[in-house]
Structures are given as structure tokens and as C-alpha cells.
Design a protein around this motif. Structure first.
Motif, PDB file in Angstrom:
ATOM      1  N   SER A 164      23.135 124.602  91.650  1.00 58.47           N
ATOM      2  CA  SER A 164      23.689 123.216  92.526  1.00 58.47           C
ATOM      3  C   SER A 164      22.896 122.260  92.935  1.00 58.47           C
ATOM      4  CB  SER A 164      24.952 123.599  93.276  1.00 58.47           C
ATOM      5  OG  SER A 164      24.445 124.400  94.377  1.00 58.47           O
ATOM      6  N   ASP A 165      21.621 122.500  93.821  1.00 54.22           N
ATOM      7  CA  ASP A 165      20.586 121.727  94.477  1.00 54.22           C
ATOM      8  C   ASP A 165      19.289 122.226  94.398  1.00 54.22           C
ATOM      9  OD1 ASP A 165      20.308 119.454  95.691  1.00 54.22           O
ATOM     10  OD2 ASP A 165      20.612 120.213  97.577  1.00 54.22           O
ATOM     11  N   ALA A 183      27.224 130.730  98.053  1.00 54.33           N
ATOM     12  CA  ALA A 183      26.019 129.976  97.901  1.00 54.33           C
ATOM     13  C   ALA A 183      25.042 130.751  98.654  1.00 54.33           C
ATOM     14  CB  ALA A 183      26.196 128.464  98.110  1.00 54.33           C
ATOM     15  N   ARG A 184      23.982 130.630  98.349  1.00 51.44           N
ATOM     16  CA  ARG A 184      22.527 131.286  98.816  1.00 51.44           C
ATOM     17  C   ARG A 184      21.393 130.198  98.665  1.00 51.44           C
ATOM     18  NH1 ARG A 184      19.187 134.882  96.399  1.00 51.44           N
ATOM     19  NH2 ARG A 184      20.016 135.364  93.918  1.00 51.44           N
ATOM     20  N   GLU A 185      20.330 130.308  99.664  1.00 51.60           N
ATOM     21  CA  GLU A 185      19.038 129.606  99.325  1.00 51.60           C
ATOM     22  C   GLU A 185      17.917 130.439  98.804  1.00 51.60           C
ATOM     23  OE1 GLU A 185      18.163 127.229 102.695  1.00 51.60           O
ATOM     24  OE2 GLU A 185      19.600 125.499 101.961  1.00 51.60           O
ATOM     25  N   THR A 225      19.752 125.759  96.036  1.00 56.22           N
ATOM     26  CA  THR A 225      20.915 126.458  96.251  1.00 56.22           C
ATOM     27  C   THR A 225      21.586 127.014  95.146  1.00 56.22           C
ATOM     28  OG1 THR A 225      21.174 124.489  98.102  1.00 56.22           O
ATOM     29  CG2 THR A 225      23.193 125.845  97.196  1.00 56.22           C
ATOM     30  N   GLU A 269      24.567 129.303  93.437  1.00 60.51           N
ATOM     31  CA  GLU A 269      25.774 130.017  93.680  1.00 60.51           C
ATOM     32  C   GLU A 269      26.065 130.919  92.705  1.00 60.51           C
ATOM     33  OE1 GLU A 269      28.396 126.541  93.451  1.00 60.51           O
ATOM     34  OE2 GLU A 269      27.336 125.488  95.206  1.00 60.51           O
ATOM     35  N   ARG A 271      13.223 124.528  97.406  1.00 66.14           N
ATOM     36  CA  ARG A 271      14.326 125.294  98.069  1.00 66.14           C
ATOM     37  C   ARG A 271      15.499 124.785  96.906  1.00 66.14           C
ATOM     38  NH1 ARG A 271      14.725 127.578 102.828  1.00 66.14           N
ATOM     39  NH2 ARG A 271      13.057 126.349 103.469  1.00 66.14           N
TER      40      ARG A 271
END
Length: 370
Positions: A125-126, A144-146, A137, A139, A135
Motif C-alpha cells: 500500500s505504500d 499492516a507491517r513494514e 507497507t 498489508e 520501506r
């Protein structure tokens, strides 16, 4: 230290092939795919020589060749007459294998090389390039995790979310049209393609492995939505009436290219970089060919070196431009035509099939020079 050397966003056949090439070289690669299961749709079917070379490099070329149907060539017809015929030499050989089969081969190969590489049901998502690492993101199941990586490759398709986040312009190029497609049973599919360039528009007929045949019909009025209408239209144009078990699949062909191949440590690949009309069957092969060059560029940047994707980007976008020009030409030859326009088109096709130009035409069809 980043979690991975390379994160690939998108687990289609192009992203998987890149991941195989990187894993073979010892690169820690992870693939994040938002689908929760493998893609079993039968879309792209043609494997051209550049695609076969890429599959060979990834270690699955021999198996693809065993499963595929090798085309002998093709014929272009109009009004029951053959306008042009081409036959493929060994260096021009085109294989026919549904995309779901090549996807499965690449998935199995990557699982052998790096069993934990593919993460299904994981949507990115990012994406944030922080200079030394990127980095993401990610999901999955509402959580959500990095995840960090030295390099991120966006192979997330025509509607690439990563490309939008990078702010890279998506430029439309010439070549668009509407079509309908269906795969049907055929006891004797043969090994030659038939292209019916009729006044009402093109009908394409491709043999498939395992006793199947694909029909593609130009549908400018977008009215071929059920089995009866599709079969009747083919019969009216060609005299052949295929027996459909399911409704045809409508699709719109468009062409786009990204303004650039990437930003910093994030780079675009495949349909995220260029949308090429499926008419001509170049898109997947174009992505595979580019994946080989991208893998080499990534390997050069190993050990923390700042990646330089400029040469890769120039080459990939130049090849895409050539392929799109070819696709535009193929599509224009298949548009409805009457009177003088029909005569002119048929004269061009006859010229391309004449002895002096036949070999060059076959090279054009089989993606030589890209």
C-alpha cells in the motif's frame, strides 16, 4: 540491514521470471502478490524467441518447450483467398502455451530456488525510498507491517500503484481497439495461425496445446457478448462456426509507456512500465526480455552500491516503443475496411508476403530486433 536485497511487487509471469533470475544468482528476493492464489486465467499464449531465451535463462525453457505447441507459421486470408503466408525457421520459432502454464512453471522454479520467496495475499500500500533502503507497507488479512529492501521492482501491472506513488507520467501511444476472445475445443488444431482480414474486421485463429483453439474477433461495436453472437460473427466473416461452451471474454487493447523507468531505488518492469496491445502477442515477451537486463543491472549494484537503472530504462523503453509501433501496424491491418481502403490493405499484406519480404515479415512477427 534491509530485510531483503530486492522486493518485487507483483507475482505475475514477469515478476516471477525476474525473481528466478535473481534467486539463481544468490540474491535475497521476496515477491509480494495481492492475489491469494495463483492466476489460472489463460491470457497471453505466444512465446516468441526473446521470451524463450528468457525462459531458458530462468531454467524453465526446456519444460516450456515440451508442453507447448510449436507453430509452423501462419496465413493471412480475405474473402476465402490467401493473401500471404509465412513459415518460421528454427530461429523464428514461436511456441504456444497458455500463460497459466508458464506462470506455474515459473512459480515451481522459484519455489525450488527460494521456497519462502512468494507472499500471496500481500498487498503493498505504500513505498518510500529513504536513500539507503526502500520501506514498504505490506498489508495481509487486515494487518499492516513494514518491510525494507535495498531495491524495489514494481511489476504490478498496467494499473501499477507503485508507479502512481512515484508520480511517473503514464503516456498513451497510438493503437487501441475492442475485441472479444474465446478458447474452444478443436480436435485438429494444427500448427498454423489463420488471420482473416475481412471487410468487417479481423478474426484471429490460434491453435493451442491439448486440442484447443483460440478465436479473437475485432468487435468495434462491442456487441459480441454471448456465445451465439460470437459464433455467428465468426461464421459470417470466415464461414467457420466454432462451438463455444462459455461466453467470450471482451477486452480493450490500449498502449501506454511510462515517462521513465524508475526513481532512485524503485524501478518499473513489465506492464507497469509499458502497456502493449495483446494483438501481436508481444507484451509478456517484452517484459521477460527486459527482466533479463534488469537482473543484470541489479546484480551490478550488489554490495550496497547505489543502483543505476538508466541504461536499463533507455533500453526497455526503446524496445517498448518499437513493439508498440508494430502492434499499432498489426491492429490497423485488422480494422474494418471497404472499397479502396480494403484493396490498399490487401495489397500491403500481399507485398509483405512476397518472396523478397517474406523473411523480414516473419522476423517482424517473431519480435526480432527488439
Amino acid at each position: 540491514m534491509p530485510d531483503h536485497d530486492v522486493a518485487v511487487v507483483g507475482g505475475g509471469p514477469v515478476g516471477l521470471l525476474l525473481a528466478c533470475l535473481l534467486a539463481q544468482s544468490g540474491v535475497d528476493v521476496a515477491v509480494f502478490e495481492q492475489r491469494t492464489s495463483d492466476d489460472d486465467r489463460s491470457r497471453a499464449i505466444g512465446i516468441h524467441p526473446p521470451g524463450r531465451a528468457a525462459l531458458d535463462a530462468a531454467g524453465v525453457g526446456a519444460e516450456a518447450g515440451r508442453l507447448a505447441l510449436a507453430l509452423d507459421g501462419g496465413d493471412v486470408l480475405c474473402g476465402g483467398r490467401v493473401l500471404a503466408s509465412v513459415s518460421f525457421t528454427p530461429r523464428q520459432q514461436v511456441l504456444i502455451l497458455p500463460q497459466r502454464r508458464t506462470h506455474a512453471l515459473l512459480s515451481e522454479r522459484l519455489a525450488d530456488l527460494r521456497p519462502d520467496a512468494v507472499h500471496l495475499g500481500h498487498a503493498v500500500s505504500d513505498v518510500r525510498d529513504e536513500g539507503e533502503v526502500v520501506r514498504l507497507t505490506v498489508e495481509s488479512e487486515g494487518v499492516a507491517r513494514e518491510v525494507t529492501a535495498s531495491i524495489v521492482v514494481a511489476a504490478d501491472g498496467v494499473r501499477s500503484g507503485v508507479r502512481r506513488r512515484l508520480g511517473v507520467e503514464w503516456r498513451e501511444t497510438r493503437g487501441s481497439g475492442t475485441y472479444a476472445m474465446a478458447d474452444v475445443a478443436d480436435d485438429e488444431p494444427g500448427r498454423r495461425v489463420s488471420l482473416y482480414c475481412e471487410p468487417a474486421g479481423i478474426v484471429e485463429s490460434f491453435p493451442l496445446p491439448e486440442g484447443r483453439r483460440r478465436w479473437v474477433v475485432a468487435d468495434p461495436l462491442e456487441r459480441l457478448r454471448d456465445e451465439a453472437a460470437f459464433s455467428q460473427e465468426i461464421e459470417e466473416r470466415t464461414g467457420i462456426r466454432p462451438d463455444l461452451a462459455l461466453p467470450p471474454t471482451p477486452f480493450r487493447a490500449r498502449q501506454h509507456r511510462a515517462a521513465r523507468a524508475g526513481v532512485g531505488r524503485v524501478v518499473l518492469l513489465g506492464d507497469a512500465l509499458h502497456e502493449t496491445s495483446p494483438i501481436g502477442g508481444q507484451g509478456m515477451n517484452l517484459g521477460w526480455n527486459a527482466a533479463r537486463h534488469l537482473a543484470a543491472a541489479i546484480e551490478k549494484s550488489s554490495g550496497g552500491t547505489e543502483p543505476d537503472f538508466r541504461a536499463y530504462g533507455r533500453r526497455a523503453l526503446r524496445s517498448a516503443a518499437r513493439a508498440q509501433r508494430r502492434s499499432w501496424f498489426y491492429m490497423s491491418m485488422g480494422e474494418p475496411a471497404h472499397g479502396v481502403g480494403l484493396g490498399t490493405r490487401n495489397a500491403v499484406i500481399r507485398a509483405l508476403g512476397s518472396p523478397p519480404l517474406r523473411r523480414s515479415a516473419a522476423d517482424l512477427i517473431t519480435m526480432r530486433g527488439l
